[in-house]
Design a protein around this motif. Structure first.
Motif: not given
Length: 216
Positions: A160, A162-167, A204-207, A210
């Motif tokens: 997946g 990370s939230e920090g890298n998503a942008s 998009e968010p995923s459990e 990615a």
């Protein structure tokens, strides 16, 4: 203009405006890439120069000589990868051939959960899927699957993002795999290919893994 006189002149004028915007956008992207790649090439070039200087020493032990040659080889691989990425980005900026293709006809190494006619040319869809699959495999994915429901969804079961890298994942040269030879250009190239086809891509968010969603 508020009034072109004839519909033909209006259509011609709009075509020139559209072409001008496309060329301006393409030039800006390639200029930005050239600035980035110039910076990125400095590191392997420095490695090569330093290694060559040390290799000139007659007293250099054979073990150290082998290590320096390996560093030169790795630097050459890095420069080759950057130049290949530049070529791929330039190709992604080319005017797009229109077309549509069955998802399962192109997704040979990806499991297709829901088939459909994707509004991309075969070559464009293949490049998009290859980059997304390659990115997934590089991040530990054992399985990659896709579905089409008017949107093209590509999902994997890897580590997946990370939230920090998503942008930042679509930024040229952004990579968490630099030590492993990653150039950080794969997702940037995917976005450019899709933009040339008037399509977009988002994470998009995923459990698990990615999940990329492509809209047309």
């Amino acid at each position: 203009l508020e009034h072109y006189g004839t519909a033909d002149m209006q259509a011609l004028g709009q075509s020139f405006l559209d072409m001008g915007r496309a060329l301006q956008g393409r030039e800006a992207v390639l200029r930005g890439y050239a600035d980035h790649v110039t910076h990125e090439l400095k590191s392997p070039i420095t490695v090569v120069r330093g290694a060559v200087e040390l290799l000139g020493s007659p007293d250099l032990p054979d073990v150290e000589r082998v290590k320096l040659l390996a560093k030169i080889d790795a630097a050459a691989d890095r420069m080759t990868a950057l130049l290949e990425a530049q070529r791929s980005l330039a190709q992604a900026q080319e005017p797009a051939a229109r077309g549509a293709v069955q998802l399962s006809d192109v997704a040979q190494t990806i499991e297709v959960l829901q088939d459909g006619i994707v509004p991309l040319s075969e070559d464009a869809l293949r490049l998009v899927l290859e980059h997304l699959e390659g990115n997934a495999r590089a991040h530990g994915a054992g399985k990659v699957w896709a579905m089409f429901d008017g949107r093209l969804i590509v999902q994997d079961d890897g580590s997946g993002i990370s939230e920090g890298n998503a942008s930042r994942i679509f930024e040229p040269f952004f990579t968490t795999r630099r030590a492993a030879g990653g150039t950080g250009m794969g997702l940037a190239i995917v976005r450019r290919i899709l933009e040339a086809h008037e399509a977009g891509i988002a994470l998009e968010p995923s459990e698990i893994g990615a999940r990329f969603v492509i809209t047309f």
